[in-house]
Design an enzyme around this catalytic site. Structure first.
Site, PDB file in Angstrom:
ATOM      1  N   ASP A   1       0.861  -1.184   0.000  1.00  0.00           N
ATOM      2  CA  ASP A   1       0.000   0.000   0.000  1.00  0.00           C
ATOM      3  C   ASP A   1       0.896   1.232   0.000  1.00  0.00           C
ATOM      4  OD1 ASP A   1      -3.066  -0.846   0.743  1.00  0.00           O
ATOM      5  OD2 ASP A   1      -1.611  -2.273   1.532  1.00  0.00           O
TER       6      ASP A   1
ATOM      7  N   GLU B   1     -13.612  -3.550  -2.172  1.00  0.00           N
ATOM      8  CA  GLU B   1     -13.431  -3.358  -0.731  1.00  0.00           C
ATOM      9  C   GLU B   1     -14.768  -3.680  -0.071  1.00  0.00           C
ATOM     10  OE1 GLU B   1     -12.169   0.695  -0.378  1.00  0.00           O
ATOM     11  OE2 GLU B   1     -10.231   0.321  -1.323  1.00  0.00           O
TER      12      GLU B   1
END
Length: 253
Positions: A11, A130
């Site tokens: 990330d 998500e």
């Protein structure tokens, strides 16, 4: 028996590799290229780059990071975050990515999935989802790093995405991400059994045994991991050995 892919997830915020819990409270871990090289040398099957602030700023800023990675990392690279158009996809592929993950832009204009799949092939088009649990056995699609609700049902959206041309699903449990509590196996199973394409389980890996659990009980085709690697709680070598010991088919690097 299918070969299970072990994927290192990175990330990225600006120039830094970061890690959070439930995609919040982001902590700087270091320089992405150092981590990418380490995981590649340890035998990662793929690297997954997620631009965690791209949707906020309306652009993906990983171009330079991917160009650098592609020079000395020789496994497939998937890039997701802030990709909004066929031109964005082309630019990231030119930088050295092999696959593109799209979340926010696809929820706003699903036709983008078809456009990308037609232009670059379904194998390049990864639908990034998500997911947050909203009721027993039900999950809602979120965007902007788990901040924005869409009202979409995760399982229905995964099916629609595949119908439009997505060749793979990246399924991140926002509830489990960074918690070390293990994958949301029920979520992974719910999606895996309804789509004919590979599903990557992401979010929550706490120990090496979690790989076998999400593959056996959730029918995951691949596992993305971050925290367990970044904090040195285990290495890709140890995780691969544990997967093999559990009877899973994994690549011999």
């Amino acid at each position: 028996m299918k070969k299970i892919r072990l994927i290192a997830r990175l990330d990225i915020k600006g120039p830094n590799l970061i890690k959070g819990i439930q995609l919040e409270g982001l902590r700087v871990m270091g320089e992405p290229q150092e981590f990418a090289r380490r995981y590649y040398e340890q035998g990662a099957d793929e690297l997954l780059y997620v631009d965690v602030v791209a949707s906020l700023y309306g652009r993906n800023s990983l171009h330079d990071i991917i160009e650098r990675a592609a020079r000395d990392v020789f496994v497939p690279l998937t890039v997701t975050g802030g990709i909004r158009s066929v031109d964005d996809v082309r630019n990231i592929l030119r930088a050295g990515a092999d696959k593109i993950g799209i979340n926010t832009a696809a929820t706003k204009r699903p036709e983008l999935i078809r456009e990308v799949a037609r232009k670059f092939g379904s194998q390049c088009m990864v639908l990034s989802i998500e997911a947050k649990r909203v009721a027993p056995g039900r999950w809602e699609v979120y965007t902007d790093n788990g901040r924005e609700r869409t009202g979409l049902d995760v399982v229905e959206w995964a099916q629609r995405g595949v119908e439009l041309g997505a060749g793979e699903i990246l399924l991140t449990s926002v509830d489990r991400e960074g918690t070390r509590e293990g994958f949301d196996v029920e979520l992974v199973a719910a999606v895996s059994k309804t789509v004919p394409v590979p599903v990557i389980a992401s979010g929550g890996m706490g120990c090496v045994d979690d790989v076998a659990t999400v593959v056996r009980e959730g029918a995951a085709d691949a596992v993305a991991m971050a925290d367990i690697l970044h904090y040195g709680r285990s290495s890709m070598v140890e995780i691969r050995a544990a997967a093999r010991a559990a009877g899973l088919q994994v690549r011999t690097p």
